[in-house]
Enzyme design. Structure first.
Site, PDB file in Angstrom:
ATOM      1  N   TRP A 141      -6.180   5.365  -5.149  1.00  0.00           N
ATOM      2  CA  TRP A 141      -7.523   5.723  -5.678  1.00  0.00           C
ATOM      3  C   TRP A 141      -8.062   6.916  -5.025  1.00  0.00           C
ATOM      4  O   TRP A 141      -9.318   7.431  -5.467  1.00  0.00           O
ATOM      5  CB  TRP A 141      -8.437   4.510  -5.281  1.00  0.00           C
ATOM      6  CG  TRP A 141      -8.447   3.987  -4.066  1.00  0.00           C
ATOM      7  CD1 TRP A 141      -7.934   2.722  -3.586  1.00  0.00           C
ATOM      8  CD2 TRP A 141      -8.867   4.528  -2.866  1.00  0.00           C
ATOM      9  NE1 TRP A 141      -8.002   2.564  -2.370  1.00  0.00           N
ATOM     10  CE2 TRP A 141      -8.608   3.592  -1.821  1.00  0.00           C
ATOM     11  CE3 TRP A 141      -9.716   5.453  -2.385  1.00  0.00           C
ATOM     12  CZ2 TRP A 141      -9.112   3.631  -0.429  1.00  0.00           C
ATOM     13  CZ3 TRP A 141     -10.043   5.851  -1.233  1.00  0.00           C
ATOM     14  CH2 TRP A 141     -10.031   4.698  -0.354  1.00  0.00           C
ATOM     15  N   ASN A 142      -7.407   7.693  -4.084  1.00  0.00           N
ATOM     16  CA  ASN A 142      -8.109   8.649  -3.488  1.00  0.00           C
ATOM     17  C   ASN A 142      -8.165   9.913  -4.418  1.00  0.00           C
ATOM     18  O   ASN A 142      -9.170  10.727  -4.288  1.00  0.00           O
ATOM     19  CB  ASN A 142      -7.915   8.734  -1.997  1.00  0.00           C
ATOM     20  CG  ASN A 142      -6.219   9.235  -2.000  1.00  0.00           C
ATOM     21  OD1 ASN A 142      -5.726   8.874  -2.811  1.00  0.00           O
ATOM     22  ND2 ASN A 142      -5.715   9.713  -0.862  1.00  0.00           N
ATOM     23  N   LYS A 165       0.850   3.486 -13.257  1.00  0.00           N
ATOM     24  CA  LYS A 165      -0.164   2.459 -12.945  1.00  0.00           C
ATOM     25  C   LYS A 165      -0.927   3.198 -11.888  1.00  0.00           C
ATOM     26  O   LYS A 165      -0.832   3.362 -10.763  1.00  0.00           O
ATOM     27  CB  LYS A 165       0.535   1.161 -12.569  1.00  0.00           C
ATOM     28  CG  LYS A 165      -0.601   0.110 -12.282  1.00  0.00           C
ATOM     29  CD  LYS A 165      -0.089  -1.025 -11.402  1.00  0.00           C
ATOM     30  CE  LYS A 165      -0.379  -0.737 -10.113  1.00  0.00           C
ATOM     31  NZ  LYS A 165      -1.947  -0.827  -9.597  1.00  0.00           N
ATOM     32  N   PRO A 166      -2.532   3.529 -12.412  1.00  0.00           N
ATOM     33  CA  PRO A 166      -3.504   3.682 -11.645  1.00  0.00           C
ATOM     34  C   PRO A 166      -3.848   2.570 -10.396  1.00  0.00           C
ATOM     35  O   PRO A 166      -3.686   1.477 -10.820  1.00  0.00           O
ATOM     36  CB  PRO A 166      -4.713   4.282 -12.148  1.00  0.00           C
ATOM     37  CG  PRO A 166      -4.270   3.468 -13.674  1.00  0.00           C
ATOM     38  CD  PRO A 166      -2.972   3.154 -13.729  1.00  0.00           C
ATOM     39  N   GLY A 216       0.726   5.317  -1.674  1.00  0.00           N
ATOM     40  CA  GLY A 216      -0.143   4.562  -1.220  1.00  0.00           C
ATOM     41  C   GLY A 216       0.191   3.954   0.451  1.00  0.00           C
ATOM     42  O   GLY A 216       0.475   4.957   1.128  1.00  0.00           O
ATOM     43  N   SER A 217      -0.290   2.879   0.520  1.00  0.00           N
ATOM     44  CA  SER A 217      -0.246   2.637   2.202  1.00  0.00           C
ATOM     45  C   SER A 217       1.072   2.284   2.609  1.00  0.00           C
ATOM     46  O   SER A 217       2.106   1.926   1.680  1.00  0.00           O
ATOM     47  CB  SER A 217      -1.493   1.541   2.561  1.00  0.00           C
ATOM     48  OG  SER A 217      -0.744   0.378   1.825  1.00  0.00           O
ATOM     49  N   GLU A 238       5.514   8.010  -0.990  1.00  0.00           N
ATOM     50  CA  GLU A 238       4.507   8.765  -0.164  1.00  0.00           C
ATOM     51  C   GLU A 238       3.487   8.200   0.543  1.00  0.00           C
ATOM     52  O   GLU A 238       2.668   7.490  -0.293  1.00  0.00           O
ATOM     53  CB  GLU A 238       3.885   9.830  -1.038  1.00  0.00           C
ATOM     54  CG  GLU A 238       5.114  10.773  -1.872  1.00  0.00           C
ATOM     55  CD  GLU A 238       4.567  11.637  -2.794  1.00  0.00           C
ATOM     56  OE1 GLU A 238       3.617  12.670  -2.455  1.00  0.00           O
ATOM     57  OE2 GLU A 238       4.988  11.720  -4.231  1.00  0.00           O
ATOM     58  N   LEU A 239       3.636   7.884   1.791  1.00  0.00           N
ATOM     59  CA  LEU A 239       2.875   6.994   2.381  1.00  0.00           C
ATOM     60  C   LEU A 239       1.655   7.540   3.385  1.00  0.00           C
ATOM     61  O   LEU A 239       1.247   8.515   3.252  1.00  0.00           O
ATOM     62  CB  LEU A 239       3.641   5.867   3.413  1.00  0.00           C
ATOM     63  CG  LEU A 239       4.744   5.327   2.220  1.00  0.00           C
ATOM     64  CD1 LEU A 239       5.353   4.374   3.009  1.00  0.00           C
ATOM     65  CD2 LEU A 239       4.135   4.521   0.987  1.00  0.00           C
ATOM     66  N   CYS A 272      -4.670  11.401   2.532  1.00  0.00           N
ATOM     67  CA  CYS A 272      -3.482  11.273   3.208  1.00  0.00           C
ATOM     68  C   CYS A 272      -3.410  12.054   4.519  1.00  0.00           C
ATOM     69  O   CYS A 272      -2.902  11.608   5.487  1.00  0.00           O
ATOM     70  CB  CYS A 272      -2.032  10.944   2.468  1.00  0.00           C
ATOM     71  SG  CYS A 272      -1.763  12.450   1.477  1.00  0.00           S
ATOM     72  N   GLU A 369      -4.689   4.301  10.640  1.00  0.00           N
ATOM     73  CA  GLU A 369      -5.352   5.324   9.856  1.00  0.00           C
ATOM     74  C   GLU A 369      -6.561   4.865   9.310  1.00  0.00           C
ATOM     75  O   GLU A 369      -6.752   3.897   8.650  1.00  0.00           O
ATOM     76  CB  GLU A 369      -4.391   5.684   8.272  1.00  0.00           C
ATOM     77  CG  GLU A 369      -4.627   6.189   7.437  1.00  0.00           C
ATOM     78  CD  GLU A 369      -3.722   6.469   6.082  1.00  0.00           C
ATOM     79  OE1 GLU A 369      -3.707   7.308   5.616  1.00  0.00           O
ATOM     80  OE2 GLU A 369      -3.338   5.231   5.852  1.00  0.00           O
TER      81      GLU A 369
HETATM   82  P1  NAD Z   1      -2.355   0.606  -1.476  1.00  0.00           P
HETATM   83  O1  NAD Z   1      -1.290   0.487  -0.885  1.00  0.00           O
HETATM   84  O2  NAD Z   1      -3.349  -0.557  -1.146  1.00  0.00           O
HETATM   85  O3  NAD Z   1      -2.334   0.780  -2.950  1.00  0.00           O
HETATM   86  C1  NAD Z   1      -1.702   1.788  -3.801  1.00  0.00           C
HETATM   87  C2  NAD Z   1      -1.081   1.448  -5.178  1.00  0.00           C
HETATM   88  O4  NAD Z   1      -0.177   0.336  -5.034  1.00  0.00           O
HETATM   89  C3  NAD Z   1      -2.374   0.813  -5.821  1.00  0.00           C
HETATM   90  O5  NAD Z   1      -2.083   1.320  -7.267  1.00  0.00           O
HETATM   91  C4  NAD Z   1      -2.073  -0.822  -5.703  1.00  0.00           C
HETATM   92  O6  NAD Z   1      -2.748  -1.362  -7.021  1.00  0.00           O
HETATM   93  C5  NAD Z   1      -0.508  -0.793  -5.732  1.00  0.00           C
HETATM   94  N1  NAD Z   1      -0.272  -2.105  -5.268  1.00  0.00           N
HETATM   95  C6  NAD Z   1      -0.942  -2.850  -4.359  1.00  0.00           C
HETATM   96  N2  NAD Z   1       0.065  -3.903  -3.909  1.00  0.00           N
HETATM   97  C7  NAD Z   1       1.158  -3.554  -4.745  1.00  0.00           C
HETATM   98  C8  NAD Z   1       2.703  -4.409  -4.571  1.00  0.00           C
HETATM   99  N3  NAD Z   1       2.601  -5.422  -4.011  1.00  0.00           N
HETATM  100  N4  NAD Z   1       3.615  -3.844  -5.234  1.00  0.00           N
HETATM  101  C9  NAD Z   1       3.163  -2.594  -5.998  1.00  0.00           C
HETATM  102  N5  NAD Z   1       2.044  -1.926  -6.045  1.00  0.00           N
HETATM  103  C10 NAD Z   1       1.182  -2.562  -5.279  1.00  0.00           C
HETATM  104  O7  NAD Z   1      -3.208   2.028  -1.080  1.00  0.00           O
HETATM  105  P2  NAD Z   1      -4.717   2.618  -1.338  1.00  0.00           P
HETATM  106  O8  NAD Z   1      -5.665   1.934  -0.414  1.00  0.00           O
HETATM  107  O9  NAD Z   1      -4.727   2.553  -2.959  1.00  0.00           O
HETATM  108  O10 NAD Z   1      -4.471   4.014  -1.037  1.00  0.00           O
HETATM  109  C11 NAD Z   1      -4.643   4.586   0.330  1.00  0.00           C
HETATM  110  C12 NAD Z   1      -3.383   4.794   0.982  1.00  0.00           C
HETATM  111  O11 NAD Z   1      -2.615   5.448   0.304  1.00  0.00           O
HETATM  112  C13 NAD Z   1      -3.521   5.346   2.366  1.00  0.00           C
HETATM  113  O12 NAD Z   1      -2.703   4.842   3.113  1.00  0.00           O
HETATM  114  C14 NAD Z   1      -3.237   6.853   2.134  1.00  0.00           C
HETATM  115  O13 NAD Z   1      -2.870   7.723   3.355  1.00  0.00           O
HETATM  116  C15 NAD Z   1      -2.106   6.815   0.987  1.00  0.00           C
HETATM  117  N6  NAD Z   1      -1.967   7.965   0.470  1.00  0.00           N
HETATM  118  C16 NAD Z   1      -0.598   8.712   0.670  1.00  0.00           C
HETATM  119  C17 NAD Z   1      -0.482   9.899   0.107  1.00  0.00           C
HETATM  120  C18 NAD Z   1       0.802  10.614   0.258  1.00  0.00           C
HETATM  121  O14 NAD Z   1       1.218  11.573  -0.404  1.00  0.00           O
HETATM  122  N7  NAD Z   1       1.539  10.395   1.220  1.00  0.00           N
HETATM  123  C19 NAD Z   1      -1.431  10.362  -0.786  1.00  0.00           C
HETATM  124  C20 NAD Z   1      -2.548   9.805  -0.844  1.00  0.00           C
HETATM  125  C21 NAD Z   1      -2.724   8.436  -0.447  1.00  0.00           C
END
Ligand code: NAD
Length: 467
Positions: A141-142, A165-166, A216-217, A238-239, A272, A369
């Site tokens: 969501w960032n 999927k957003p 994501g995370s 990309e975490l 991130c 983080e």
């Molecule tokens: P998140 O991992 O909670 O969610 C990311 C996405 O995954 C969302 O669309 C969510 O709905 C989905 N999701 C949740 N559970 C899932 C599952 N079991 N299987 C598949 N998809 C699932 O992350 P967040 O809180 O939305 O975003 C913040 C994180 O993203 C931070 O850790 C940040 O550092 C990271 N991030 C990394 C980069 C990069 O390029 N390395 C860029 C931006 C953000």
């Protein structure tokens, strides 16, 4: 840090997902809350669309350029919606929309290189590049639009189709982006699906995808890797990051303070590769803390729609709770807030921009983080100690070194265990460069030609020189 998800809208026949404006804390719109069994039909259509889309590279280039034009033409609507659901200042939303169009243009013109290999034998191998098939993309969501574009621009340019999927916290601008792109792309080349978990989990495990690309995370990235093992689809992750900025003893604090502050606080620290820890020679520690705290105390915080605002709210309630919890923990561990340290009164998910000193290195705000407007500033006595600390977490996304002597800075940057190291700035990326984290920060490479090849497979034709 995975965040728990928003609520369903009660009293609706078809399931809907409520979208909250983080500047007010109030629901202002909703989207379909698609269930995992909806994915089968979407993947079928993505497969059918793939056969036409992969066949004609020139038509793809034209369509992707037209898609970039369409995004630019819709920038007012996209930017306002993005600010409304994500919280960032409107100027940053416009910049995000512009970067979305720029990614489309960059990849539209990129073509993989066919290579012929000869090794002295009377045969040669020709290496051609082929698309993988339908790709599943899951983003956070960032930076909803920009990170989506980092997935779909290279994947579509390579001849794949995509189901995107957003995050359930920011589905609106991405849905609008999907309809804007649909004016330029053939049907079902890019489909946006919205909903809560387990929708993402279903995408990750669906046997119809040949590539699952996730941003994501770290914990969710692990779950995605495990889920996609069932189909043995390619996985790109990309975490998260916990980037350190290391200041050297010749740094001119006045010259770098603004850049350093924004490297940590842009998008309310929800980046991130934001600076998430600062290491400062002990002699300069008080001066650096003062320079950052002064900026934290005076920066204009408010709704992203207000033109004065430089720092918006945290995006969602669970993330605000997380930022508050790591800050409270640091204060309980003995840290002192030189600025902020608390939520702001009133509606919305606002947290005071926070500079922490006297933070024990083992406190979670240093080792994990924080992903919010909170920055620990830590003194060091020897450079080796600073480099060890910078490298001392499980993350390895980015890092930076700040100094007057650029050669010395580069020698220190070379010691950072991360994917990208900057000197005297942090977080800037070129579309043409690779982007990859080490350790827990990622698997695979995005960006530039590497991002294109990440969506292709080699196909080798081996033939004799003569019949
Ligand atoms: P998140 O991992 O909670 O969610 C990311 C996405 O995954 C969302 O669309 C969510 O709905 C989905 N999701 C949740 N559970 C899932 C599952 N079991 N299987 C598949 N998809 C699932 O992350 P967040 O809180 O939305 O975003 C913040 C994180 O993203 C931070 O850790 C940040 O550092 C990271 N991030 C990394 C980069 C990069 O390029 N390395 C860029 C931006 C953000």
């Amino acid at each position: 840090m995975p965040t728990s998800e928003p609520d369903r809208v009660p009293g609706h026949q078809a399931a809907r997902l409520a979208v909250v404006d983080p500047a007010t804390g109030e629901i202002f719109d909703e989207v379909p809350d698609q269930r995992p069994d909806a994915v089968d039909a979407v993947v079928d259509r993505a497969h059918r669309a793939w056969h036409g889309w992969r066949a004609d590279p020139a038509a793809r280039t034209t369509a992707l350029q037209a898609a970039a034009d369409a995004v630019e033409a819709a920038d007012d609507d996209l930017a306002r919606l993005l600010t409304r659901e994500q919280g960032k200042p409107l100027a940053e939303s416009y910049a995000e929309v512009a970067r979305t169009a720029a990614r489309l243009r960059y990849f539209a013109d990129l073509t993989p290189r066919t290579r012929r290999i000869t090794d002295g034998r009377p045969v040669h191998s020709e290496i051609r590049w082929r698309p993988l098939g339908p790709v599943a993309a899951i983003v956070p969501w960032n930076f909803p639009l920009q990170l989506a574009a980092a997935k779909f621009a290279p994947a579509l340019a390579a001849g794949n189709t995509m189901v995107l999927k957003p995050s359930p916290f920011t589905p609106l601008a991405t849905r609008l982006l999907g309809s804007v792109l649909a004016t330029a792309l053939p049907d079902d080349v890019l489909t946006v699906v919205t909903g809560r978990e387990p929708l993402g989990a279903r995408l990750a495990s669906h046997p119809g995808f040949r590539h699952v690309t996730f941003t994501g995370s770290v914990p969710t990235g692990r779950a995605v890797a495990e889920a996609s093992a069932a189909s043995l689809a390619r996985v790109t992750l990309e975490l998260g990051g916990n980037d350190a900025a290391v200041l050297l003893d010749d740094v001119e604090v006045d010259r770098i303070a603004d850049r350093l502050f924004w490297a940590a606080f842009r998008n309310c620290g929800q980046v991130c590769m934001a600076v998430k820890r600062v290491y400062v020679p002990a002699r300069l520690h008080a001066e650096v803390v003062e320079a950052l705290a002064q900026r934290a105390k005076t920066v204009a915080v408010g709704s992203g729609l207000d033109t004065e605002t430089r720092l918006g709210p945290v995006n969602n309630a669970p993330q605000l709770a997380r930022v508050e919890q790591v800050t409270k923990q640091a204060l309980a561990d003995g840290a002192r807030a030189a600025a902020g340290g608390h939520r702001l009164d009133g509606p919305g998910y606002f947290f005071a921009p926070t500079i922490l000193t006297s933070v024990p290195p083992s406190s979670p705000v240093v080792t994990e983080e924080q992903f919010g407007p909170v920055l620990p500033v830590l003194p060091y006595r020897s450079l080796d100690e600073a480099v060890d600390a910078a490298n001392g977490t499980g993350f390895g996304l980015g890092g930076s070194v700040w100094a007057t002597d650029l050669d010395r800075a580069e020698a220190v940057a070379d010691r950072l265990e991360c994917g990208t190291a900057w000197i005297n700035h942090h977080g800037e990326l070129s579309l043409a460069q690779p982007f990859a984290g080490v350790k827990n920060s990622g698997v695979g490479v995005a960006g530039g030609p590497w991002g294109l090849y990440g969506n292709l497979r080699p196909f080798v034709v081996h033939r004799p020189q003569e019949a």
